[in-house]
Write a protein that holds these residues in place. Structure first.
Motif, PDB file in Angstrom:
ATOM      1  N   ALA A 157       0.748  -1.170  -0.060  1.00 20.29           N
ATOM      2  CA  ALA A 157       0.076  -0.136   0.141  1.00 20.29           C
ATOM      3  C   ALA A 157       1.007   1.374   0.124  1.00 20.29           C
ATOM      4  N   PRO A 158       1.178   1.875  -1.191  1.00 18.61           N
ATOM      5  CA  PRO A 158       1.998   3.192  -1.296  1.00 18.61           C
ATOM      6  C   PRO A 158       1.470   4.207  -0.323  1.00 18.61           C
ATOM      7  N   THR A 159       2.235   4.859   0.271  1.00 26.50           N
ATOM      8  CA  THR A 159       1.932   5.970   1.357  1.00 26.50           C
ATOM      9  C   THR A 159       1.238   7.297   0.422  1.00 26.50           C
ATOM     10  N   GLY A 160       1.793   7.742  -0.661  1.00 29.28           N
ATOM     11  CA  GLY A 160       1.065   8.789  -1.047  1.00 29.28           C
ATOM     12  C   GLY A 160      -0.457   8.815  -1.122  1.00 29.28           C
ATOM     13  N   PRO A 161      -1.119   7.885  -1.850  1.00 26.42           N
ATOM     14  CA  PRO A 161      -2.580   7.911  -1.790  1.00 26.42           C
ATOM     15  C   PRO A 161      -3.283   7.903  -0.635  1.00 26.42           C
ATOM     16  N   LEU A 162      -2.840   7.403   0.595  1.00 28.18           N
ATOM     17  CA  LEU A 162      -3.296   7.401   1.782  1.00 28.18           C
ATOM     18  C   LEU A 162      -3.341   8.583   2.408  1.00 28.18           C
ATOM     19  N   VAL A 163      -2.122   9.271   2.177  1.00 23.48           N
ATOM     20  CA  VAL A 163      -1.990  10.706   2.679  1.00 23.48           C
ATOM     21  C   VAL A 163      -2.847  11.503   2.100  1.00 23.48           C
ATOM     22  N   GLU A 164      -3.138  11.420   0.827  1.00 22.20           N
ATOM     23  CA  GLU A 164      -4.107  12.262   0.163  1.00 22.20           C
ATOM     24  C   GLU A 164      -5.577  12.039   0.374  1.00 22.20           C
ATOM     25  N   LYS A 165      -5.847  10.855   0.738  1.00 26.97           N
ATOM     26  CA  LYS A 165      -7.199  10.447   1.089  1.00 26.97           C
ATOM     27  C   LYS A 165      -7.627  10.922   2.500  1.00 26.97           C
ATOM     28  N   VAL A 166      -6.681  11.026   3.525  1.00 24.70           N
ATOM     29  CA  VAL A 166      -6.759  11.514   4.711  1.00 24.70           C
ATOM     30  C   VAL A 166      -6.946  13.226   4.804  1.00 24.70           C
ATOM     31  N   ARG A 167      -6.217  13.591   3.628  1.00 20.94           N
ATOM     32  CA  ARG A 167      -6.004  15.162   3.556  1.00 20.94           C
ATOM     33  C   ARG A 167      -7.401  15.585   2.912  1.00 20.94           C
ATOM     34  N   LYS A 168      -7.973  14.967   1.986  1.00 21.53           N
ATOM     35  CA  LYS A 168      -9.343  15.339   1.226  1.00 21.53           C
ATOM     36  C   LYS A 168     -10.526  15.218   2.630  1.00 21.53           C
ATOM     37  N   TYR A 169     -10.350  13.900   3.245  1.00 27.71           N
ATOM     38  CA  TYR A 169     -11.545  13.900   4.278  1.00 27.71           C
ATOM     39  C   TYR A 169     -11.151  14.922   5.356  1.00 27.71           C
ATOM     40  N   ARG A 170     -10.098  15.337   5.853  1.00 26.88           N
ATOM     41  CA  ARG A 170      -9.861  16.271   6.760  1.00 26.88           C
ATOM     42  C   ARG A 170     -10.384  17.765   6.459  1.00 26.88           C
ATOM     43  N   ASP A 171     -10.120  18.014   5.054  1.00 17.94           N
ATOM     44  CA  ASP A 171     -10.322  19.347   4.680  1.00 17.94           C
ATOM     45  C   ASP A 171     -11.814  19.609   4.405  1.00 17.94           C
ATOM     46  N   SER A 172     -12.724  18.264   4.350  1.00 18.90           N
ATOM     47  CA  SER A 172     -14.154  18.604   3.927  1.00 18.90           C
ATOM     48  C   SER A 172     -14.885  18.231   4.998  1.00 18.90           C
ATOM     49  N   ASN A 173     -14.372  17.688   6.324  1.00 22.27           N
ATOM     50  CA  ASN A 173     -15.125  17.029   7.301  1.00 22.27           C
ATOM     51  C   ASN A 173     -14.758  17.629   8.557  1.00 22.27           C
ATOM     52  N   THR A 174     -15.220  18.226   9.424  1.00 24.58           N
ATOM     53  CA  THR A 174     -15.118  18.632  10.799  1.00 24.58           C
ATOM     54  C   THR A 174     -14.705  17.686  11.796  1.00 24.58           C
ATOM     55  N   PHE A 175     -15.554  16.557  11.415  1.00 24.55           N
ATOM     56  CA  PHE A 175     -15.547  15.406  12.179  1.00 24.55           C
ATOM     57  C   PHE A 175     -14.083  14.847  12.060  1.00 24.55           C
ATOM     58  N   ALA A 176     -13.602  14.627  10.839  1.00 23.00           N
ATOM     59  CA  ALA A 176     -12.251  13.801  10.538  1.00 23.00           C
ATOM     60  C   ALA A 176     -11.228  14.939  11.133  1.00 23.00           C
ATOM     61  N   ALA A 177     -11.307  15.991  10.973  1.00 23.51           N
ATOM     62  CA  ALA A 177     -10.440  17.115  11.660  1.00 23.51           C
ATOM     63  C   ALA A 177     -10.160  16.883  13.159  1.00 23.51           C
ATOM     64  N   GLU A 178     -11.694  16.472  13.557  1.00 22.63           N
ATOM     65  CA  GLU A 178     -11.383  16.276  15.010  1.00 22.63           C
ATOM     66  C   GLU A 178     -10.762  14.981  15.661  1.00 22.63           C
ATOM     67  N   ILE A 179     -10.800  14.094  14.650  1.00 26.46           N
ATOM     68  CA  ILE A 179      -9.989  12.792  14.911  1.00 26.46           C
ATOM     69  C   ILE A 179      -8.737  12.853  14.705  1.00 26.46           C
ATOM     70  N   VAL A 180      -8.136  13.699  13.689  1.00 26.43           N
ATOM     71  CA  VAL A 180      -6.962  13.829  13.497  1.00 26.43           C
ATOM     72  C   VAL A 180      -6.361  14.419  14.805  1.00 26.43           C
ATOM     73  N   ASP A 181      -7.059  15.653  15.292  1.00 25.59           N
ATOM     74  CA  ASP A 181      -6.640  16.140  16.587  1.00 25.59           C
ATOM     75  C   ASP A 181      -6.775  15.451  18.042  1.00 25.59           C
ATOM     76  N   GLU A 182      -7.781  14.402  17.996  1.00 25.00           N
ATOM     77  CA  GLU A 182      -7.823  13.398  19.029  1.00 25.00           C
ATOM     78  C   GLU A 182      -6.516  12.316  18.858  1.00 25.00           C
ATOM     79  N   ILE A 183      -6.285  12.369  17.582  1.00 26.44           N
ATOM     80  CA  ILE A 183      -5.097  11.298  17.547  1.00 26.44           C
ATOM     81  C   ILE A 183      -3.671  12.176  18.284  1.00 26.44           C
ATOM     82  N   ALA A 184      -3.802  13.242  18.004  1.00 30.56           N
ATOM     83  CA  ALA A 184      -2.526  14.251  18.450  1.00 30.56           C
ATOM     84  C   ALA A 184      -2.585  13.894  20.040  1.00 30.56           C
ATOM     85  N   ASN A 185      -3.737  14.280  20.623  1.00 25.34           N
ATOM     86  CA  ASN A 185      -3.962  14.166  22.151  1.00 25.34           C
ATOM     87  C   ASN A 185      -3.435  12.597  22.618  1.00 25.34           C
TER      88      ASN A 185
END
Ligand code: MEV
Length: 318
Positions: free
Chosen positions: A188-216
């Motif tokens: 599973a090459p990394t680039g497409p997965l990083v891009e998938k998360v970027r699109k989800y995070r940019d378009s969805n506040t729930f996804a952005a909150e998940i990214v913040d929760e991972i940081a916590n």
């Protein structure tokens, strides 16, 4: 090779304990180098020669980025690896880091770890389209590496910035811990997965909150690791896996290997970009975890940590 002076170098693979994907947005992450290495031997050449065969200069984006950053248009390179490719264990970061050291040594340029980590990060960025320095700094420094960790957790090594993101890279003392890696066998090459998360995070506040929760939970996990609290660290790893699944980067095979490891582990999660590749389990029962992984269709590796980073392999250098 071609009769020219040659330099051999190697760098370890890595596993991310907490914080992948979220770290791309300048958040914290923690990773350990593992005892599987990428080896290369390079000598000067006007064209690109890989394992004895002439190849187009652009054939491997990491290789072209490193040699171009060092002012070359070609190189003769023999390469070998113990790190499965596109598996989340840092094979391209180890390639970039070992190649940077070998090329710099060959050219008489600076071979300090910071310069190498920056060459390797550039290569990762150019190849992936977007990246953090967690893989490349860990493969370069070895041992344990934390990005954007709180004061008191690690000792600062260097700082890396790209566009509006920046990361403080620190080393920390790795406590005695046993990990088993389980490989799904799915590349599973990394680039497409990083891009998938970027699109989800940019378009969805729930996804952005998940990214913040991972940081916590990554910050909390660093404290747990410092206190040698495996129970706490393991449960945060499992939580991190669930959050990564919600972001859409796990897959049924990864979930199966995580599930079957949990009865014998403090915790388990996918490691790296996901979509296939590998998972890791923190355990006191590596043989039981390894057997469960095998029974569920994966390939287990009981890994050693605390290994050295990039180095010149003197015996092979002439
Ligand atoms: C890949 O090993 C880790 C990711 O966080 C990407 C990166 O940090 O460059 C998914």
């Amino acid at each position: 090779m071609n009769g020219q002076p040659a330099v051999s170098a190697s760098a370890p693979g890595k596993m991310i304990i907490l914080g992948e994907h979220s770290v791309v947005y300048g958040k914290p992450a923690v990773a350990l180098a593992i005892n599987r290495r990428f080896y290369c031997r390079v000598s000067r050449s006007g064209e690109m020669i890989l394992n004895g065969r002439r190849v187009p200069a652009f054939v491997h984006p990491h290789i072209s980025s490193v040699i171009n950053d060092n002012g070359l248009s070609g190189i003769s390179m023999d390469a070998g690896t113990q790190i499965p490719t596109s598996s989340g264990l840092g094979s391209s970061a180890a390639l970039s880091s070992s190649l940077s050291l070998a090329v710099r040594k060959l050219l008489g340029r600076d071979t300090d770890q910071e310069s190498i980590a920056k060459d390797a990060f550039n290569a990762e960025w150019n190849a992936q389209g977007r990246a953090s320095p967690i893989d490349t700094s860990t493969c370069t420094h070895g041992g344990g590496v934390a990005l954007n960790c709180p004061v008191g957790i690690g000792r600062e090594l260097w700082r890396i910035s790209k566009n509006d993101r920046s990361w403080n890279v620190s080393e920390f003392d790795v406590p005695e811990m046993t990990f088993v890696v389980g490989h799904t066998g799915i590349k599973a090459p990394t680039g497409p997965l990083v891009e998938k998360v970027r699109k989800y995070r940019d378009s969805n506040t729930f996804a952005a909150e998940i990214v913040d929760e991972i940081a916590n939970i990554t910050l909390e996990g660093m404290e747990r690791m410092k206190q040698d609290d495996r129970v706490g660290l393991g449960s945060l790893m499992t939580k991190n896996h669930k959050l990564l699944s919600i972001l859409g980067v796990s897959c049924p095979q990864l979930n199966k290997l995580v599930e079957c490891s949990l009865p014998y582990s403090y915790g388990a999660k996918l490691t790296g970009s996901g979509g296939g590749g590998c998972m890791i389990a923190l355990t006191d029962h590596p043989d039981k975890v390894a057997r469960a992984i095998t029974l569920h269709g994966g390939t287990p590796y009981i890994v050693n940590t605390g290994v050295p980073g990039v180095q010149v392999d003197v015996k092979k250098t002439k």
